[in-house]
Design a protein around this motif. Sequence first.
Motif, PDB file in Angstrom:
ATOM      1  N   LEU A  29      -5.092  20.988 -13.747  1.00  0.00           N
ATOM      2  CA  LEU A  29      -4.227  22.120 -13.423  1.00  0.00           C
ATOM      3  C   LEU A  29      -5.068  23.341 -13.073  1.00  0.00           C
ATOM      4  CD1 LEU A  29      -1.447  21.947 -16.158  1.00  0.00           C
ATOM      5  CD2 LEU A  29      -1.154  21.602 -13.699  1.00  0.00           C
ATOM      6  N   GLU A  30      -4.656  24.038 -12.065  1.00  0.00           N
ATOM      7  CA  GLU A  30      -5.374  25.239 -11.657  1.00  0.00           C
ATOM      8  C   GLU A  30      -4.678  26.454 -12.252  1.00  0.00           C
ATOM      9  OE1 GLU A  30      -5.883  25.229  -7.427  1.00  0.00           O
ATOM     10  OE2 GLU A  30      -6.940  23.318  -7.468  1.00  0.00           O
ATOM     11  N   CYS A  31      -4.882  26.642 -13.541  1.00  0.00           N
ATOM     12  CA  CYS A  31      -4.299  27.792 -14.228  1.00  0.00           C
ATOM     13  C   CYS A  31      -5.421  28.549 -14.927  1.00  0.00           C
ATOM     14  CB  CYS A  31      -3.228  27.351 -15.227  1.00  0.00           C
ATOM     15  SG  CYS A  31      -3.803  26.287 -16.556  1.00  0.00           S
ATOM     16  N   SER A  32      -5.129  29.764 -15.322  1.00  0.00           N
ATOM     17  CA  SER A  32      -6.140  30.577 -16.001  1.00  0.00           C
ATOM     18  C   SER A  32      -6.469  29.970 -17.361  1.00  0.00           C
ATOM     19  CB  SER A  32      -5.637  32.007 -16.181  1.00  0.00           C
ATOM     20  OG  SER A  32      -4.590  32.043 -17.137  1.00  0.00           O
ATOM     21  N   LEU A  82       4.914  23.938 -15.513  1.00  0.00           N
ATOM     22  CA  LEU A  82       3.798  23.937 -14.569  1.00  0.00           C
ATOM     23  C   LEU A  82       3.327  22.515 -14.285  1.00  0.00           C
ATOM     24  CD1 LEU A  82       1.695  25.526 -12.910  1.00  0.00           C
ATOM     25  CD2 LEU A  82       0.261  25.519 -14.959  1.00  0.00           C
ATOM     26  N   ASP A 139       6.528  26.517 -20.871  1.00  0.00           N
ATOM     27  CA  ASP A 139       5.867  27.002 -19.656  1.00  0.00           C
ATOM     28  C   ASP A 139       4.822  26.013 -19.158  1.00  0.00           C
ATOM     29  OD1 ASP A 139       7.422  29.293 -19.693  1.00  0.00           O
ATOM     30  OD2 ASP A 139       5.859  30.560 -20.559  1.00  0.00           O
ATOM     31  N   PHE A 153      -3.814  31.059 -19.879  1.00  0.00           N
ATOM     32  CA  PHE A 153      -2.577  30.290 -19.802  1.00  0.00           C
ATOM     33  C   PHE A 153      -2.780  28.914 -20.429  1.00  0.00           C
ATOM     34  CE2 PHE A 153       0.482  27.383 -17.988  1.00  0.00           C
ATOM     35  CZ  PHE A 153       1.662  28.109 -18.027  1.00  0.00           C
TER      36      PHE A 153
END
Length: 89
Positions: free
Chosen positions: A39-42, A75, A71, A45
């Motif tokens: 996953l390309e999340c911070s 995603l 959440d 997050f």
Amino acid sequence: MLVEIKKMNKEEVTVVTSLDIAETFGKEHKNVLRDIKQLECSDEFGQLNFEPSSYINQQNKEQPMYFITRDGFTLLVMGYTGEKAMKFK
């Protein structure tokens, strides 16, 4: 899908496990774990919504899994295809 209440980051939140997601969407658990890692999340997050954990499999070996918030679940499964994914979307 089994929904649980768990304390994450000092708050009680509703979570599911990566095992539940694999079963519900007809995927192999190892592929769900891969999808989470890709996953390309911070980082923030990820830390707030994907809590690493483990379970004991049928061979009595400890295996990785995640507790995932609403959440994080949203995603993750927005990238899935198929009938069950479309019902969620």
